[in-house]
Design a protein around this motif. Structure first.
Motif, PDB file in Angstrom:
ATOM      1  N   ILE A   1       5.588   9.458  19.452  1.00  0.00           N
ATOM      2  CA  ILE A   1       4.491  10.257  18.914  1.00  0.00           C
ATOM      3  C   ILE A   1       4.080  11.305  19.938  1.00  0.00           C
ATOM      4  CG2 ILE A   1       2.110  10.171  18.062  1.00  0.00           C
ATOM      5  CD1 ILE A   1       2.685   7.277  17.203  1.00  0.00           C
TER       6      ILE A   1
ATOM      7  N   ASN B   1       8.278  13.238   4.881  1.00  0.00           N
ATOM      8  CA  ASN B   1       8.499  12.409   6.053  1.00  0.00           C
ATOM      9  C   ASN B   1       9.018  13.250   7.225  1.00  0.00           C
ATOM     10  OD1 ASN B   1       8.772   9.952   7.546  1.00  0.00           O
ATOM     11  ND2 ASN B   1      10.946   9.941   7.048  1.00  0.00           N
TER      12      ASN B   1
ATOM     13  N   GLN C   1       7.092  14.713  10.936  1.00  0.00           N
ATOM     14  CA  GLN C   1       7.701  14.614  12.263  1.00  0.00           C
ATOM     15  C   GLN C   1       7.805  15.990  12.920  1.00  0.00           C
ATOM     16  OE1 GLN C   1      11.469  12.692  11.506  1.00  0.00           O
ATOM     17  NE2 GLN C   1      10.478  11.128  10.248  1.00  0.00           N
TER      18      GLN C   1
ATOM     19  N   LEU D   1       0.391  10.102  10.759  1.00  0.00           N
ATOM     20  CA  LEU D   1       1.309   9.124  10.169  1.00  0.00           C
ATOM     21  C   LEU D   1       0.681   8.674   8.860  1.00  0.00           C
ATOM     22  CD1 LEU D   1       2.007   9.083  13.314  1.00  0.00           C
ATOM     23  CD2 LEU D   1       3.008   6.845  12.844  1.00  0.00           C
TER      24      LEU D   1
ATOM     25  N   ARG E   1       7.121   6.796  15.255  1.00  0.00           N
ATOM     26  CA  ARG E   1       7.350   6.877  13.810  1.00  0.00           C
ATOM     27  C   ARG E   1       8.676   6.191  13.496  1.00  0.00           C
ATOM     28  NH1 ARG E   1       4.210  11.573  12.112  1.00  0.00           N
ATOM     29  NH2 ARG E   1       3.467  12.713  13.930  1.00  0.00           N
TER      30      ARG E   1
END
Length: 646
Positions: A71, A163, A167, A173, A445
């Motif tokens: 992260i 998704n 990122q 999240l 993640r």
């Protein structure tokens, strides 16, 4: 984020996980004796799902199907929608996209499920998604023919692209399992105590062992017992009332049944108050009770407050207390995933929108508000279902391995190792015999490597045998190949947002997106590409606003260069692994075992001596493990087998 009380958690659907004492003993190195026949020792582990292409790679090595992207150390760029679009040129239009199947892909049609084993109700088959109304099928047998017009719904594509977008843009999240409280089995033997339920006080206790033969035949309703003791705190004589002087008085504790169990416990009150329990302490204890299936009478006694004192077991770390009905048990932790993301990861918890501010992904893809604390924001994207696939080919119906929910208890994978600690969980870490609270960090993640497609190795519905956990496995019909198209409509989107979105669709360097079920088995690889960018422009003509639709080069729209490091991390896991590595992507199994459970037991040390041996490789983590390959470990020397009878 405020803590919820236990009743709120139950009302909101917190999941209850089963557990029994025999499993706990096995997990922590004990092997209760049984009357079952000896099973022949299985050969050393060979990954039967693969055919070795590289003899130099050890047969005892594996790559865990999932890993993590670290992260970002910067806060998500949360702001209001209005502020983010201020002074920006905005675009309307759509992206014409292509999707090609690159490995077995399965999207279920949940319109109807079919029995695949002699009409047994608990064994279900799901067909691939289409617009077919399966409810019109006359019987409950697996359809012989696959759908004529297979598609992928836009919601699945939306989730896949979002998704990657999260990122890329260092967004929150958004998809974390907040309903399943973090827990882990502990190898530390807890101390005896007595709980005053009404007064919420915990008293120090002393445990005495009482043989089954000395217990009254009718144990129902027994609270106190009077007894004489001998060496090793063993009960010699026992009475249901005080019949003579010099007897000790204690509270009967009936634990879970397991083969050849010889002893129960009597807990004597030593009179010292260990702690006055908080609401959070009680909530965690109740959550632990929810995870036990075979303590129904115990749970009823607790709920109805029928006992003067309730026997419990406890451990304490820096003021945090962990209560349980058993000595070796699961622990429920004070920290939640959202707490950790908020406090220790620069506020990466899911957006709430309380202040009208949202992260980049929520601003573009939207967010559905949940509960009173979360506000919704509309999406500026609309994903269509795909058109019918062309030149497609279906696999035959198969029964793949079980696909479970996230196992947050695998802290050697989900959490970063704190310094030189031997073991760690969501509240505290241990070094030697010292336990202490610490700043918990998630590994990141969760993402999946693209290994070899293993669906073809699964049994078909025609030859499936009665196997372990068969009732938990679903039969499916997957799509093996085919091409199709879909569209993404957008409105009021900035140039940077459009560039980021196009990157998440096109990717680069041979990377593929992942969709649907079965990602741990190499399934769900799809190549997506933007074929055309259509923009809407407006002009005045004859005093009317006229719109025009025109194609423009997608090269005009690039992802934000400040995300270059994130791009490298994304491509690392979305690029299919090379042959030698792709072959060994599999969940861990210990030597001489085919059970994933055994690998984690061996990896964690033994009773009162927890020590994690191997940790997972994390993408983008500075100073972390550099090799994604792990080892099928042998029996940990600290994790001995004990012939336990009591």
């Amino acid at each position: 984020m405020g803590k919820k009380n236990y009743q709120q958690k139950k009302n909101e659907g917190y999941k209850s996980l089963s557990g029994n004492f025999a499993d706990m003993l096995t997990l922590n190195g004990f092997k209760p004796s049984t009357t079952e026949k000896k099973v022949e020792e299985k050969p050393k582990f060979v990954n039967n799902n693969t055919t070795r292409k590289n003899d130099e790679m050890s047969k005892n090595q594996f790559i865990n199907p999932y890993t993590f992207i670290s992260i970002n150390d910067e806060k998500p760029n949360r702001t209001t929608q209005k502020e983010s679009l201020k002074n920006e040129k905005l675009y309307d239009g759509y992206l014409e996209c292509e999707l090609e199947i690159k490995s077995s892909t399965f999207i279920p049609n949940t319109n109807k499920k079919f029995a695949y084993l002699d009409n047994e109700k608990e064994h279900y088959f799901y067909d691939f998604f289409s617009y077919d109304d399966l409810l019109k099928c006359d019987d409950n047998k697996v359809p012989k023919n696959p759908p004529k017009y297979p598609r992928i719904p836009g919601s699945e594509i939306r989730g896949m692209i979002r998704n990657v977008y999260e990122q890329l843009t260092n967004s929150c999240l958004s998809v974390i399992d907040e309903e399943n409280l973090p827990y882990k089995r502990t190898s530390k033997v807890k101390k005896p105590a007595l709980l005053d339920i009404t007064g919420r006080k915990l008293y120090e206790g002393e445990r005495y062992r009482i043989g089954y033969g000395k217990l009254p035949k009718d144990k129902s309703g027994i609270d106190k017992l009077w007894f004489k003791s001998g060496g090793l705190n063993k009960v010699i004589e026992v009475y249901t009332e005080e019949k003579c002087s010099g007897l000790k008085c204690g509270y009967l504790h009936l634990g879970e049944e397991f083969p050849k169990k010889n002893y129960e416990s009597i807990i004597v009150n030593k009179g010292n108050v260990i702690k006055e329990l908080s609401v959070e302490d009680i909530a965690r204890f109740e959550a632990v009770l929810d995870r036990y299936e075979r303590y129904e009478n115990y749970k009823k006694d607790y709920k109805d407050n029928k006992r003067e004192m309730l026997p419990v077991f406890y451990s304490m770390v820096d003021g945090n207390i962990y209560l349980s009905p058993a000595m070796i048990t699961k622990e429920i932790f004070a920290n939640t995933i959202s707490d950790i993301l908020r406090d220790n990861h620069k506020k990466h918890e899911p957006c709430s929108g309380d202040d009208g501010c949202f992260c980049p992904a929520c601003r573009l893809f939207g967010m559905v508000g949940k509960g009173k604390a979360k506000k919704a924001i509309a999406s500026r994207l609309r994903f269509t279902d795909t058109e019918v696939f062309e030149n497609y080919q279906f696999d035959i119906p198969r029964v793949p391995e079980i696909l479970g929910t996230p196992h947050y208890s695998a802290t050697e994978f989900y959490l970063s190792k704190p310094g030189e600690a031997d073991s760690w969980n969501y509240d505290y870490c241990s070094t030697g015999k010292e336990d202490k609270l610490y700043k918990v960090k998630l590994n990141g993640r969760k993402v999946y490597w693209k290994g070899k497609d293993k669906l073809e190795l699964a049994s078909t519905t025609n030859n499936i045998r009665k196997a372990d956990n068969l009732k938990m496995r679903q039969a499916i019909r997957a799509l093996k190949s085919g091409k199709t198209v879909f569209r993404i409509y957008f409105e009021n989107i900035t140039k940077a947002e459009l560039g980021n979105l196009i990157f998440c669709i096109n990717l680069s360097d041979g990377a593929v997106n992942r969709i649907g079920k079965g990602k741990p088995f190499g399934m769900g690889a799809v190549k997506t590409m933007v074929k055309d960018v259509k923009l809407v422009s407006y002009e005045m003509k004859d005093k009317e606003v006229v719109s025009r639709l025109a194609s423009v080069s997608q090269d005009e729209f690039r992802y934000d260069e400040s995300f270059k490091g994130n791009v490298e991390n994304i491509l690392e896991y979305l690029k299919p692994l090379k042959d030698d590595e792709a072959e060994i992507v599999d969940y861990p199994k210990a030597v001489n075992s085919d059970k994933i459970f055994d690998w984690f037991v061996n990896n964690r040390g033994g009773i009162n001596n927890a020590k994690i041996a191997e940790v997972i490789y994390v993408i983008g983590k500075q100073g972390g493990k550099k090799d994604k390959i792990l080892t099928m470990n042998t029996k940990n020397q600290n994790n001995r087998n004990y012939g336990r009878k009591g």
